[in-house]
Every structure is written in structure tokens, then in C-alpha cells.
Design a protein around this motif. Structure first.
Motif, PDB file in Angstrom:
ATOM      1  N   LEU A 129       0.839  -1.196   0.000  1.00 28.63           N
ATOM      2  CA  LEU A 129       0.000   0.000   0.000  1.00 28.63           C
ATOM      3  C   LEU A 129       0.874   1.246   0.000  1.00 28.63           C
ATOM      4  O   LEU A 129       1.799   1.369   0.806  1.00 28.63           O
ATOM      5  CB  LEU A 129      -0.904   0.005   1.234  1.00 28.63           C
ATOM      6  N   GLU A 130       0.580   2.164  -0.931  1.00 24.87           N
ATOM      7  CA  GLU A 130       1.283   3.438  -0.964  1.00 24.87           C
ATOM      8  C   GLU A 130       0.562   4.456  -0.078  1.00 24.87           C
ATOM      9  O   GLU A 130      -0.672   4.506  -0.043  1.00 24.87           O
ATOM     10  CB  GLU A 130       1.368   3.978  -2.395  1.00 24.87           C
ATOM     11  N   VAL A 131       1.352   5.283   0.604  1.00 26.49           N
ATOM     12  CA  VAL A 131       0.818   6.359   1.439  1.00 26.49           C
ATOM     13  C   VAL A 131       1.598   7.629   1.115  1.00 26.49           C
ATOM     14  O   VAL A 131       2.830   7.643   1.204  1.00 26.49           O
ATOM     15  CB  VAL A 131       0.940   6.037   2.940  1.00 26.49           C
ATOM     16  N   GLU A 132       0.898   8.671   0.712  1.00 23.71           N
ATOM     17  CA  GLU A 132       1.553   9.950   0.473  1.00 23.71           C
ATOM     18  C   GLU A 132       1.272  10.867   1.661  1.00 23.71           C
ATOM     19  O   GLU A 132       0.109  11.056   2.056  1.00 23.71           O
ATOM     20  CB  GLU A 132       1.042  10.608  -0.811  1.00 23.71           C
ATOM     21  N   VAL A 133       2.334  11.409   2.228  1.00 26.64           N
ATOM     22  CA  VAL A 133       2.229  12.304   3.377  1.00 26.64           C
ATOM     23  C   VAL A 133       2.565  13.721   2.933  1.00 26.64           C
ATOM     24  O   VAL A 133       3.598  13.953   2.300  1.00 26.64           O
ATOM     25  CB  VAL A 133       3.166  11.858   4.518  1.00 26.64           C
ATOM     26  N   ILE A 134       1.665  14.658   3.238  1.00 25.39           N
ATOM     27  CA  ILE A 134       1.849  16.063   2.892  1.00 25.39           C
ATOM     28  C   ILE A 134       2.304  16.807   4.137  1.00 25.39           C
ATOM     29  O   ILE A 134       1.638  16.773   5.176  1.00 25.39           O
ATOM     30  CB  ILE A 134       0.545  16.698   2.371  1.00 25.39           C
ATOM     31  N   MET A 135       3.451  17.466   4.040  1.00 20.39           N
ATOM     32  CA  MET A 135       3.978  18.200   5.179  1.00 20.39           C
ATOM     33  C   MET A 135       3.401  19.619   5.215  1.00 20.39           C
ATOM     34  O   MET A 135       2.886  20.136   4.223  1.00 20.39           O
ATOM     35  CB  MET A 135       5.503  18.255   5.115  1.00 20.39           C
ATOM     36  N   ALA A 136       3.505  20.247   6.370  1.00 16.87           N
ATOM     37  CA  ALA A 136       2.958  21.596   6.544  1.00 16.87           C
ATOM     38  C   ALA A 136       3.613  22.608   5.611  1.00 16.87           C
ATOM     39  O   ALA A 136       2.989  23.600   5.226  1.00 16.87           O
ATOM     40  CB  ALA A 136       3.117  22.034   8.002  1.00 16.87           C
ATOM     41  N   ARG A 139       6.030  20.005   1.343  1.00 11.04           N
ATOM     42  CA  ARG A 139       6.813  18.857   0.874  1.00 11.04           C
ATOM     43  C   ARG A 139       5.953  17.590   0.937  1.00 11.04           C
ATOM     44  O   ARG A 139       5.068  17.465   1.770  1.00 11.04           O
ATOM     45  CB  ARG A 139       8.057  18.663   1.729  1.00 11.04           C
ATOM     46  N   THR A 140       6.256  16.665   0.047  1.00 11.65           N
ATOM     47  CA  THR A 140       5.519  15.398   0.038  1.00 11.65           C
ATOM     48  C   THR A 140       6.488  14.233   0.068  1.00 11.65           C
ATOM     49  O   THR A 140       7.589  14.312  -0.477  1.00 11.65           O
ATOM     50  CB  THR A 140       4.623  15.273  -1.213  1.00 11.65           C
ATOM     51  N   HIS A 192      -1.053  20.147  -2.696  1.00  9.49           N
ATOM     52  CA  HIS A 192       0.353  19.760  -2.833  1.00  9.49           C
ATOM     53  C   HIS A 192       0.620  18.357  -3.374  1.00  9.49           C
ATOM     54  O   HIS A 192       1.767  18.061  -3.712  1.00  9.49           O
ATOM     55  CB  HIS A 192       1.050  19.887  -1.471  1.00  9.49           C
ATOM     56  N   SER A 193      -0.386  17.491  -3.454  1.00 11.37           N
ATOM     57  CA  SER A 193      -0.108  16.115  -3.878  1.00 11.37           C
ATOM     58  C   SER A 193       0.448  16.074  -5.295  1.00 11.37           C
ATOM     59  O   SER A 193       0.037  16.836  -6.185  1.00 11.37           O
ATOM     60  CB  SER A 193      -1.371  15.263  -3.814  1.00 11.37           C
ATOM     61  N   ARG A 194       1.389  15.158  -5.519  1.00  9.88           N
ATOM     62  CA  ARG A 194       1.989  14.973  -6.847  1.00  9.88           C
ATOM     63  C   ARG A 194       1.091  14.156  -7.770  1.00  9.88           C
ATOM     64  O   ARG A 194       1.326  14.105  -8.989  1.00  9.88           O
ATOM     65  CB  ARG A 194       3.330  14.259  -6.723  1.00  9.88           C
ATOM     66  N   TYR A 195       0.088  13.491  -7.210  1.00  7.42           N
ATOM     67  CA  TYR A 195      -0.701  12.531  -7.970  1.00  7.42           C
ATOM     68  C   TYR A 195      -2.076  13.107  -8.314  1.00  7.42           C
ATOM     69  O   TYR A 195      -2.814  13.568  -7.443  1.00  7.42           O
ATOM     70  CB  TYR A 195      -0.875  11.236  -7.181  1.00  7.42           C
ATOM     71  N   GLU A 196      -2.426  13.040  -9.593  1.00  3.80           N
ATOM     72  CA  GLU A 196      -3.718  13.555 -10.036  1.00  3.80           C
ATOM     73  C   GLU A 196      -4.872  12.838  -9.337  1.00  3.80           C
ATOM     74  O   GLU A 196      -5.834  13.473  -8.892  1.00  3.80           O
ATOM     75  CB  GLU A 196      -3.850  13.378 -11.555  1.00  3.80           C
ATOM     76  N   LYS A 197      -4.778  11.525  -9.235  1.00  2.00           N
ATOM     77  CA  LYS A 197      -5.870  10.768  -8.618  1.00  2.00           C
ATOM     78  C   LYS A 197      -6.026  11.129  -7.143  1.00  2.00           C
ATOM     79  O   LYS A 197      -7.138  11.130  -6.612  1.00  2.00           O
ATOM     80  CB  LYS A 197      -5.645   9.265  -8.797  1.00  2.00           C
ATOM     81  N   ALA A 198      -4.918  11.412  -6.472  1.00  2.00           N
ATOM     82  CA  ALA A 198      -4.995  11.811  -5.065  1.00  2.00           C
ATOM     83  C   ALA A 198      -5.693  13.164  -4.929  1.00  2.00           C
ATOM     84  O   ALA A 198      -6.530  13.374  -4.036  1.00  2.00           O
ATOM     85  CB  ALA A 198      -3.592  11.874  -4.448  1.00  2.00           C
ATOM     86  N   ARG A 199      -5.374  14.087  -5.816  1.00  2.00           N
ATOM     87  CA  ARG A 199      -6.037  15.394  -5.780  1.00  2.00           C
ATOM     88  C   ARG A 199      -7.516  15.265  -6.129  1.00  2.00           C
ATOM     89  O   ARG A 199      -8.364  15.954  -5.550  1.00  2.00           O
ATOM     90  CB  ARG A 199      -5.341  16.374  -6.731  1.00  2.00           C
ATOM     91  N   LEU A 200      -7.829  14.388  -7.059  1.00  2.00           N
ATOM     92  CA  LEU A 200      -9.227  14.137  -7.397  1.00  2.00           C
ATOM     93  C   LEU A 200      -9.980  13.596  -6.189  1.00  2.00           C
ATOM     94  O   LEU A 200     -11.092  14.048  -5.863  1.00  2.00           O
ATOM     95  CB  LEU A 200      -9.310  13.147  -8.557  1.00  2.00           C
ATOM     96  N   PHE A 201      -9.377  12.635  -5.493  1.00  2.00           N
ATOM     97  CA  PHE A 201     -10.011  12.047  -4.316  1.00  2.00           C
ATOM     98  C   PHE A 201     -10.194  13.103  -3.223  1.00  2.00           C
ATOM     99  O   PHE A 201     -11.247  13.178  -2.575  1.00  2.00           O
ATOM    100  CB  PHE A 201      -9.162  10.882  -3.790  1.00  2.00           C
ATOM    101  N   ALA A 202      -9.184  13.944  -3.032  1.00  2.00           N
ATOM    102  CA  ALA A 202      -9.286  14.999  -2.025  1.00  2.00           C
ATOM    103  C   ALA A 202     -10.409  15.968  -2.365  1.00  2.00           C
ATOM    104  O   ALA A 202     -11.191  16.374  -1.493  1.00  2.00           O
ATOM    105  CB  ALA A 202      -7.960  15.739  -1.910  1.00  2.00           C
ATOM    106  N   SER A 203     -10.506  16.348  -3.625  1.00  2.00           N
ATOM    107  CA  SER A 203     -11.558  17.262  -4.050  1.00  2.00           C
ATOM    108  C   SER A 203     -12.931  16.655  -3.805  1.00  2.00           C
ATOM    109  O   SER A 203     -13.865  17.336  -3.353  1.00  2.00           O
ATOM    110  CB  SER A 203     -11.381  17.602  -5.536  1.00  2.00           C
ATOM    111  N   ARG A 204     -13.065  15.367  -4.086  1.00  2.00           N
ATOM    112  CA  ARG A 204     -14.356  14.701  -3.853  1.00  2.00           C
ATOM    113  C   ARG A 204     -14.700  14.644  -2.374  1.00  2.00           C
ATOM    114  O   ARG A 204     -15.874  14.796  -2.001  1.00  2.00           O
ATOM    115  CB  ARG A 204     -14.309  13.283  -4.439  1.00  2.00           C
TER     116      ARG A 204
END
Length: 460
Positions: A129-136, A139-140, A192-204
Motif C-alpha cells: 500500500l502506498e501512502v503519500e504524506v503532505i507536510m505543513a 513537501r511530500t 500539494h499532492s503529486r498525484y492527479e488521482k490523489a487530488r481528485l479524491f481529495a476534491s471529492r
């Protein structure tokens, strides 16, 4: 894989039948290409597919043949993968929460919450499982962890303050993921996420949390800076559910329209949003607006855009739109979806202007597919026409296709003003014997629908 134990028939054709297959292939490709490759010009998955097609092209195949090709190329056993994802039912449902401990480590808790059916617990899945962590500070960092228990807490050394977390950011694993974090966390991912799908999920997630409230300005501001049209378009569709967001939607589609990378999906999204703005506006459209939209309809090469414009035109003036459609329906260049939209415009709310189209439908001048759709719409609209009841009776008794007869019977059930003529016909059909061209299902449907119509019309 599907488990049909204790599953209602309608549940068989769910997302496991359709989306899951594509998701498994996507995961298979990603995992295969993360392994070392001996080729300098082809990835592992492409090599495996070439081997698979070379050995088994034009022949009957089993999934084990693809498994063997992957194993030959990667030098690794794929048996656990195929046992878990291809031969077994279900998918992971993950509940994720996170907190920072006293040493500044991020503690990520992942719990598998697969549903039960008849007290049977679905298996616990094992997967990377991948986990992307966004710092304050923006940075990711992306971490890869192995999940193998029903509930696990994994410490991650992040080296700073954590603003947000997104799990499975590239949607590699076919899992439902619920991350317990608030608006600030999702805004950090969207920003800040590098991944389009992650930003899409966040927006949803942000749009889902809004419910009936207006979208916060910082959310919309960030969408104006978003580089992915897919993310912005998805947000526009979500915001269009609430009239409080009219100004936000107008602003976003205005900026989308100026971009040079517009594709068919983005153009369709803009057209649907524009239609929503028209339908929720306080001021009625003008005749000049209709003329402009008709020209846009004729000029557009995208079916979804044309459908949105037709909806907009029908809202402005239904009878003028029906007249516009009637003059164009027989043109040969329309797609099947165009014709479906046109038929719906003409028959969902029949008016005197749509009379000629209704007449042609009742005379059987449409193909049986479009005829049954038109008749179904007319029945749903409780279309009652004494002047055309003879055509309906003729269709119910003599249409060359049994499903066409069934559709006419449904419409006869709505002819309250002509019940004296209709009831004897329905009685005859309710007792009719099957003919060679009637399928068992349609024959039964005609009889049962005729019997129901007798009760509906209170035939004696």
C-alpha cells in the motif's frame, strides 16, 4: 471472481463484474513493472502480454496462461496474486486514521472493514500500500507499506509537521478507502499532492463534506490553480448540485473555457454546467439565446455537448425545441445517443407540436428499439389520445415484433377516455395464446400487462 452465495440477481452485475476487472489489470501492470526488468526497451507487463499472445493467440485461454507469462518474465510466483484477486471474491474496505506520537512519528492505523454476509467475514487481504504524506511546508513523501493483518498501526518517520495524508494515491489497489481527516487535511492534499488521482479524491472528499453549504473560497481558489482538467471538471459537477455555488461554477467553467488543452470530457462538463446555470437562473432565456444554442448544437461534434444543449433548449421553450428536433430527427448523421435524446424531448412531455412525431411512432415508422422507447415515454407521461387509439389497438394486436406489441399494450392502459374501445382488446390480449414469434418472456409480459390494464381502467 464472483461469489454467488446468497446474492440477489441484481447484485451480480455490480462493480465487481465491470470495474474490478480493469482495476485488477491496472494493479497487475503496476506491480509487474515495479519488479526488475531484463529488457532495456520494454517493461515487464508488455513483455508478458507479448509472450501470452504469441503462445495463445487465436486460441482458447485460461487465466493461468497469463499467470504463467508473468512468472516467466518476472521470475516471481504470481500464485498469491491470482488466488487473492482473481479467484476470490470481495475487495478491501479500509478505514484509515493517523496521529503523531510523542517522538514526532506519524502513526498510521489501517483497518480492513470488509462487510459480512450471513455472518461470514470476507478474507483479510494482503497487499502493498502506498501512502503519500503532505507536510505543513508543502513537501511530500511517498511510503510503501505491506498490509497483511485486519488492523495494523505503522510508524512513519516524516521529519516534520504533517498537514495531510492520502492512502493509495495512484489507485493501484482496488480498495475503498476512508481516511479520517478534516477539511484542512484534504486541502493540503488537493494543494500539494503529486498525484492527479490523489487530488481528485481529495476534491471529492471536500465536496462531499459540503452537503448543502456553499463551497469555501479557498477550495474554489485552489481549483482555479489546479492543472488537471479532470479534477476541475469533477469538482464542477459536484458543485452543480447546490445553487449556492452558482458563482463558483460560473467562475470555474469560465477559466476552463480559456484553456488550450480542452478535451471532449472537459467540453462536455462545461456544456452540462452551462445548462445547469441556465436552468437555475432567475431570468428566463431570451429568443436570441435559443438561436445561439441551436447554432451551437448544429456545430458541435461531441454528443454529450449536444445532449446538454438540447436540455437547455427544452428548458427555454419545449414546443420550439420539439419543432427544432422534428425537422432534424431523420437526418442520417446523428448517433444513437442523439436519437435517444431527441425521442425523449419529443415524447417525455408530449405537446401539440410533437403530434407528428407521436403519429409516426404509433404508425410504426420507427425501428422497434426507438418505437418502444417512445411508447414507454408516452405511457409514463399518461398520454391519452382518443384520436389515435385505433393506431394503438392496431399496434397492440398486429405489430410485427412482440416487444412492440407489449409496448403498445402498456400505452393502451393509459387510454382512460377510450376505455369502451380499449377494454375488449385488452380482454382479448389477456387470454391470447402464444404465436411462433413470441418469446416466452414477452408473451407472459403482454398477458400480465393486459390483465393489469384491465384493472387500471376498471374494465367490467
Amino acid at each position: 471472481a464472483l461469489s454467488t452465495d446468497n446474492i440477489a440477481p441484481g447484485e451480480i452485475f455490480d462493480s465487481h463484474s465491470y470495474e474490478k476487472g480493469a482495476l485488477i489489470i491496472h494493479m497487475m501492470r503496476t506491480l509487474a513493472n515495479q519488479m526488475p526488468s531484463e529488457s532495456s526497451y520494454q517493461d515487464n507487463f508488455t513483455q508478458a502480454l507479448e509472450l501470452y499472445f504469441t503462445k495463445h493467440g487465436l486460441g482458447n485461454v485460461r487465466y493461468q496462461y497469463l499467470q504463467a507469462a508473468l512468472e516467466e518474465v518476472t521470475g516471481t510466483s504470481w500464485q498469491p496474486f491470482f488466488t487473492q484477486w482473481v479467484r476470490s471474491p470481495g475487495h478491501p474496505i479500509l478505514g484509515v486514521s493517523h496521529e503523531v506520537d510523542g517522538d514526532g512519528q506519524l502513526l498510521l492505523t489501517v483497518e480492513q472493514k470488509q462487510a459480512t454476509r450471513d455472518d461470514r467475514q470476507w478474507r483479510t487481504f494482503s497487499f502493498p500500500l502506498e501512502v503519500e504524506v503532505i507536510m505543513a511546508d508543502g513537501r511530500t513523501s511517498t511510503y510503501k507499506i505491506d498490509i497483511y493483518d485486519a488492523k495494523m498501526t505503522i510508524p512513519l518517520s516524516t521529519g516534520g509537521d504533517v498537514a495531510g495524508v492520502v492512502v493509495n494515491p495512484q489507485w493501484i489497489i482496488p480498495a475503498q478507502v476512508n481516511v479520517d481527516q478534516g477539511l484542512d487535511g484534504w486541502m493540503a492534499v488537493l494543494t500539494h499532492s503529486r498525484y492527479e488521482k490523489a487530488r481528485l479524491f481529495a476534491s471529492r472528499q471536500i465536496a462531499k463534506s459540503l452537503q448543502e453549504t456553499e463551497a469555501p473560497a479557498r477550495y474554489v481558489d485552489q481549483l482555479t490553480r489546479e492543472r488537471s482538467l479532470y479534477v476541475v471538471g469533477d469538482a464542477v459537477a459536484a458543485l452543480s448540485a447546490n445553487t449556492a455555488n452558482r458563482d463558483h461554477v460560473n467562475r470555474l467553467i469560465g477559466q476552463m473555457s480559456l484553456r488550450l488543452d480542452l478535451d471532449r470530457i472537459a467540453l462536455s462538463t462545461i456544456a452540462r454546467a452551462e445548462t445547469w446555470l441556465v436552468k437555475t437562473a432567475e431570468d428566463a432565456p431570451t429568443r436570441d439565446d435559443e438561436v445561439r444554442w441551436q447554432a451551437e448544437f448544429e456545430a458541435s461534434s461531441i454528443q454529450a455537448v449536444r445532449a446538454a444543449i438540447l436540455d437547455r433548449l427544452a428548458h427555454a421553450d419545449l414546443e420550439r425545441t420539439q419543432s427544432f428536433v422534428l425537422n432534424r430527427f431523420q437526418e442520417s448523421h446523428w448517433s444513437s445517443r442523439d436519437r435517444r435524446a431527441m425521442i425523449d424531448i419529443m415524447t417525455t412531455t408530449p405537446t401539440p407540436t410533437s403530434a407528428d412525431f407521436v403519429q409516426s411512432a404509433l404508425e410504426g415508422k420507427l425501428s422497434v428499439y426507438w418505437l418502444t422507447r417512445a411508447l414507454s415515454n408516452l405511457a409514463s407521461a399518461n398520454f391519452d389520445s382518443p384520436d389515435q387509439v385505433d393506431l394503438m389497438i392496431t399496434g397492440a394486436k398486429n405489430h410485427r415484433y412482440s416487444y412492440g406489441r407489449y409496448s403498445f399494450v402498456r400505452l393502451l392502459a393509459k387510454q382512460v377516455s377510450s376505455k369502451e374501445e380499449v377494454c375488449p382488446v385488452l380482454e382479448e390480449l389477456a387470454e391470447a395464446d402464444s404465436t411462433p414469434d413470441w418469446s416466452t418472456t414477452t408473451y407472459s409480459s403482454i398477458k400480465s400487462t393486459a390483465k393489469e390494464a384491465l384493472n387500471t381502467l376498471d374494465c367490467e
